[in-house]
Design an enzyme around this catalytic site. Structure first.
Site, PDB file in Angstrom:
ATOM      1  N   HIS A   1     -23.588 -21.478  97.058  1.00  0.00           N
ATOM      2  CA  HIS A   1     -24.041 -21.840  98.400  1.00  0.00           C
ATOM      3  C   HIS A   1     -25.345 -22.645  98.316  1.00  0.00           C
ATOM      4  O   HIS A   1     -25.938 -22.779  97.256  1.00  0.00           O
ATOM      5  CB  HIS A   1     -24.265 -20.598  99.264  1.00  0.00           C
ATOM      6  CG  HIS A   1     -23.008 -19.998  99.785  1.00  0.00           C
ATOM      7  ND1 HIS A   1     -22.238 -19.135  99.045  1.00  0.00           N
ATOM      8  CD2 HIS A   1     -22.371 -20.150 100.981  1.00  0.00           C
ATOM      9  CE1 HIS A   1     -21.185 -18.760  99.764  1.00  0.00           C
ATOM     10  NE2 HIS A   1     -21.247 -19.373 100.931  1.00  0.00           N
TER      11      HIS A   1
ATOM     12  N   LYS B   1     -29.811 -19.997 101.275  1.00  0.00           N
ATOM     13  CA  LYS B   1     -29.096 -18.749 101.557  1.00  0.00           C
ATOM     14  C   LYS B   1     -29.836 -17.590 100.891  1.00  0.00           C
ATOM     15  O   LYS B   1     -30.176 -17.655  99.711  1.00  0.00           O
ATOM     16  CB  LYS B   1     -27.648 -18.818 101.061  1.00  0.00           C
ATOM     17  CG  LYS B   1     -26.811 -17.617 101.472  1.00  0.00           C
ATOM     18  CD  LYS B   1     -25.338 -17.851 101.194  1.00  0.00           C
ATOM     19  CE  LYS B   1     -24.493 -16.653 101.598  1.00  0.00           C
ATOM     20  NZ  LYS B   1     -24.585 -16.360 103.049  1.00  0.00           N
TER      21      LYS B   1
END
Length: 253
Positions: free
Chosen positions: A147, A151
């Site tokens: 990601h 995050k």
């Protein structure tokens, strides 16, 4: 009539995408947004401090709140949703047990739909994972997710959902990364999280054995995928009574 939606975390990446995506649809209308600070307007939608969520819900009368924020921010509006009798679609991840308990308690009063991923493709992937893991007993399992660099929870909520799906079929224990002398146990699944750039979301489950490798993967090319799924869930949830609901139910309906 279109479903009236409020967005919690409206000034964040996903919140802005939800507002933008809703503007391209006829079946939903974003009437207000909440954020940790007053953000003025985003694409014509008023965004107010989430501390004033109760007053904003009363004023703008949404059918459903779509939440992409942080666990504390989600829990900060739950009581307001219950008081206003407004459904809640939650895409936020990283809740502890107490957070889940609070959401489940709210579902006794209003409809709540919680998902770690609102991609239709991920739902198909989970169904495929069940079949593959059940059929390929004894194959080694490795799970990787990637990601963007902002995050904060790891592994991702989606990776944890994939892991739980695997564990429905096989009794395996997760090993989070490996270092040094780390021989592999046949009853383990390696779980790895990578964070880099602006990657929307990539997940891969590898099953290896019998001189073959099966790779089950999903990559989101745009955040609009998740926003569209969450809005689909909001439209679906607007016609439901109180209770705990799953995104799978939206896909199957």
């Amino acid at each position: 009539m279109s479903t009236r939606v409020a967005v919690n975390g409206a000034a964040g990446r996903m919140g802005r995408t939800v507002i933008e995506t809703a503007g391209e649809r006829d079946d939903v209308e974003v009437v207000v947004g909440f954020h940790r600070t007053d953000a003025g307007e985003i694409d014509g939608v008023p965004v107010v401090d989430s501390g004033g969520a109760a007053d904003a819900l009363a004023e703008h009368d949404p059918d459903v709140v779509v939440d992409f924020s942080l666990p504390d921010a989600t829990l900060g509006i739950v009581d307001a949703c219950v008081e206003a009798d407004v459904g809640l679609v939650v895409g936020t991840t990283g809740f502890d047990d107490a957070g889940f308990d609070a959401l489940e308690a709210a579902s006794d009063e209003v409809p709540v739909l919680k998902a770690t991923n609102f991609s239709r493709g991920i739902q198909v992937l989970l169904r495929t994972v069940r079949e593959a893991v059940g059929a390929l007993d004894g194959y080694d399992l490795e799970l990787t997710e990637t990601h963007h660099n902002d995050k904060v929870d790891a592994p991702s909520g989606t990776a944890n959902t994939i892991l739980e799906t695997v564990q429905e079929q096989r009794d395996v224990e997760p090993v989070y990364g490996r270092e040094g002398h780390a021989p592999r146990d046949e009853d383990e699944i390696g779980v790895f999280a990578r964070r880099a750039g602006d990657i929307r979301g990539e997940h891969e489950l590898v099953l290896a054995g019998n001189d073959e490798v099966v790779s089950l993967s999903h990559r989101a090319e745009d955040r609009g995928v998740f926003a569209a799924g969450a809005l689909d869930a909001a439209v679906w949830l607007a016609d439901r009574g109180d209770g705990w609901h799953e995104f799978d139910d939206v896909i199957d309906d």
